[in-house]
Write a protein that holds these residues in place. Structure first.
Motif, PDB file in Angstrom:
ATOM      1  N   LEU A 143     -50.001 -25.447 135.313  1.00  0.00           N
ATOM      2  CA  LEU A 143     -51.212 -25.361 136.115  1.00  0.00           C
ATOM      3  C   LEU A 143     -52.440 -25.082 135.254  1.00  0.00           C
ATOM      4  CD1 LEU A 143     -49.838 -23.530 139.264  1.00  0.00           C
ATOM      5  CD2 LEU A 143     -50.703 -25.880 139.117  1.00  0.00           C
ATOM      6  N   TYR A 144     -52.268 -24.342 134.164  1.00  0.00           N
ATOM      7  CA  TYR A 144     -53.388 -24.164 133.237  1.00  0.00           C
ATOM      8  C   TYR A 144     -53.830 -25.520 132.705  1.00  0.00           C
ATOM      9  CZ  TYR A 144     -56.264 -22.731 129.307  1.00  0.00           C
ATOM     10  OH  TYR A 144     -57.326 -22.578 128.431  1.00  0.00           O
ATOM     11  N   ASP A 145     -52.875 -26.348 132.318  1.00  0.00           N
ATOM     12  CA  ASP A 145     -53.209 -27.691 131.831  1.00  0.00           C
ATOM     13  C   ASP A 145     -53.871 -28.526 132.923  1.00  0.00           C
ATOM     14  OD1 ASP A 145     -52.389 -27.248 129.265  1.00  0.00           O
ATOM     15  OD2 ASP A 145     -50.628 -28.559 129.341  1.00  0.00           O
ATOM     16  N   PHE A 146     -53.421 -28.368 134.165  1.00  0.00           N
ATOM     17  CA  PHE A 146     -54.037 -29.081 135.292  1.00  0.00           C
ATOM     18  C   PHE A 146     -55.506 -28.699 135.425  1.00  0.00           C
ATOM     19  CE2 PHE A 146     -55.296 -28.747 139.788  1.00  0.00           C
ATOM     20  CZ  PHE A 146     -55.263 -30.081 140.159  1.00  0.00           C
ATOM     21  N   LYS A 156     -61.618 -14.969 136.919  1.00  0.00           N
ATOM     22  CA  LYS A 156     -60.847 -13.841 136.379  1.00  0.00           C
ATOM     23  C   LYS A 156     -59.551 -13.645 137.153  1.00  0.00           C
ATOM     24  CE  LYS A 156     -61.073  -8.862 135.437  1.00  0.00           C
ATOM     25  NZ  LYS A 156     -61.916  -7.637 135.498  1.00  0.00           N
ATOM     26  N   LYS A 157     -59.627 -13.743 138.483  1.00  0.00           N
ATOM     27  CA  LYS A 157     -58.426 -13.569 139.301  1.00  0.00           C
ATOM     28  C   LYS A 157     -57.410 -14.669 138.997  1.00  0.00           C
ATOM     29  CE  LYS A 157     -58.623 -12.267 143.654  1.00  0.00           C
ATOM     30  NZ  LYS A 157     -58.783 -12.279 145.146  1.00  0.00           N
ATOM     31  N   TYR A 161     -53.563 -14.284 137.431  1.00  0.00           N
ATOM     32  CA  TYR A 161     -52.366 -14.837 138.069  1.00  0.00           C
ATOM     33  C   TYR A 161     -51.594 -15.737 137.101  1.00  0.00           C
ATOM     34  CZ  TYR A 161     -54.193 -13.294 142.642  1.00  0.00           C
ATOM     35  OH  TYR A 161     -54.645 -12.548 143.704  1.00  0.00           O
ATOM     36  N   LEU A 162     -52.320 -16.585 136.377  1.00  0.00           N
ATOM     37  CA  LEU A 162     -51.680 -17.480 135.404  1.00  0.00           C
ATOM     38  C   LEU A 162     -51.014 -16.686 134.283  1.00  0.00           C
ATOM     39  CD1 LEU A 162     -54.415 -20.247 135.112  1.00  0.00           C
ATOM     40  CD2 LEU A 162     -52.160 -20.512 136.148  1.00  0.00           C
ATOM     41  N   LEU A 189     -57.124 -17.289 128.574  1.00  0.00           N
ATOM     42  CA  LEU A 189     -57.091 -16.515 129.820  1.00  0.00           C
ATOM     43  C   LEU A 189     -57.709 -15.134 129.626  1.00  0.00           C
ATOM     44  CD1 LEU A 189     -53.519 -17.481 131.086  1.00  0.00           C
ATOM     45  CD2 LEU A 189     -55.713 -18.347 131.923  1.00  0.00           C
ATOM     46  N   MET A 190     -57.477 -14.543 128.480  1.00  0.00           N
ATOM     47  CA  MET A 190     -58.086 -13.246 128.189  1.00  0.00           C
ATOM     48  C   MET A 190     -59.604 -13.371 128.097  1.00  0.00           C
ATOM     49  SD  MET A 190     -55.340 -11.707 125.440  1.00  0.00           S
ATOM     50  CE  MET A 190     -56.226 -10.154 125.223  1.00  0.00           C
TER      51      MET A 190
END
Length: 325
Positions: A143-146, A156-157, A161-162, A189-190
């Protein structure tokens, strides 16, 4: 960057934009990856597309994840009318419960399955879009790649979650599926605000006393089979009742046993409700054992290094040890 699933990513975005009512399905005995993936999709749909989605699961929300997913919860499958939804999405280990919730498909429905386990097979329903690739560490990485492919802003939320899903399925970066790409994603993500230390502490390091007592009992029972190289233990329903523990407290026992240097792989058998026994298998790359082959022989599945299965019966102790009857 070249995206392996660019075609599917375009198809999924089109379906999300077109859908009027969306159902997101987490797998049974939900872990960080399935919970992270369904709720990051829910957050994206609400924040970017202005759409509400319903999240359902056969089992209740994991207690150890509630500090991360504040205010989130599953809708009881019995309260979900499947035919009311035109888009249904299963996230992670979809063979664990998706077809128990989605028992049929009508001509107006689209089904999307996202997974990172090998040998994805649906028995009753033919999905319309499938992404299943064991080279991904987690569905949350998919999903990150998506999101990255479509240049979708990650809040941030959503980042938290990821990160929860990736942390869970990489064993906090200790498993062999922790690739350079995983670390690059984590850094991204950080930068979006996902709190690494807090997520680890809240989701994985805060243990109840009952959990530690249950681990102690399982470790005390551990036995090594020098011929096969398996280190094995078991947990009964009586253990859970006596110690005030839950099935969620069992999850890390197989990983702890797998740290024994002489063991090629670990096996933990745990009694469940409805006269069933869950088996958890773990290994490491350097031990050269594919535990998914063992799980598949027992109609289970998973990864080369982390797999599971479920069989009918109960655990019985006798002079020869523990047997399933």
């Amino acid at each position: 960057m070249i995206y392996k699933f660019s075609k599917e990513f375009n198809q999924i975005k089109k379906e999300l934009e077109k859908a009027k009512r969306i159902l997101l399905v987490a797998h049974a005995r939900p872990d960080g990856d399935t919970v992270g993936s369904v709720f990051v999709l829910k957050e994206y749909l609400a924040g970017s597309l202005g759409k509400k989605a319903v999240v359902t699961c056969l089992d209740s929300f994991s207690e150890h994840l509630k500090d991360i997913f504040v205010g989130e919860d599953f809708v009881d499958p019995e309260k979900v009318k499947i035919n009311d939804y035109d888009l249904l999405i299963g996230c992670d280990a979809v063979e664990r419960g998706f077809e128990k919730i989605v028992t049929s498909k009508n001509k107006n429905q689209t089904i999307i399955l996202l997974d990172h386990h090998p040998h994805l097979e649906m028995k009753k329903i033919k999905p319309d879009i499938v992404i299943s690739d064991e080279n991904y560490s987690a569905v949350c990485e998919i999903l990150y790649d998506f999101f990255d492919f479509h240049r979708i802003e990650i809040s941030k939320k959503m980042a938290t979650y990821l990160l929860t899903g990736i942390l869970g399925d990489t064993g906090m970066f200790q498993h062999a599926n922790t690739t350079p790409r995983v670390m690059e994603i984590t850094a991204g993500l950080m930068r979006k605000g996902a709190p690494l230390a807090k997520t680890i502490q809240s989701s994985f390091k805060s243990k109840r006393l009952e959990t530690l007592k249950l681990w102690g009992r399982a470790l005390e029972r551990a036995e090594m089979n020098e011929k096969t190289g398996v280190i094995m233990s078991y947990i009964t329903k009586e253990d859970l009742d006596e110690l005030g523990a839950t099935s969620e407290d069992i999850s890390s026992v197989a990983e702890i046993l797998n740290t024994v240097s002489e063991a090629k792989f670990s096996l933990v058998l745990a009694e469940q409700e409805d006269n069933k026994i869950k088996g958890s298998l773990r290994s490491e790359w350097y031990k050269n054992v594919d535990v998914s082959e063992i799980a598949r022989k027992l109609r289970g599945g998973g990864h080369r290094l982390a797999s599971g299965f479920e069989v009918a019966g109960k655990l019985v102790k006798n002079e020869e040890g523990i047997t399933v009857e």
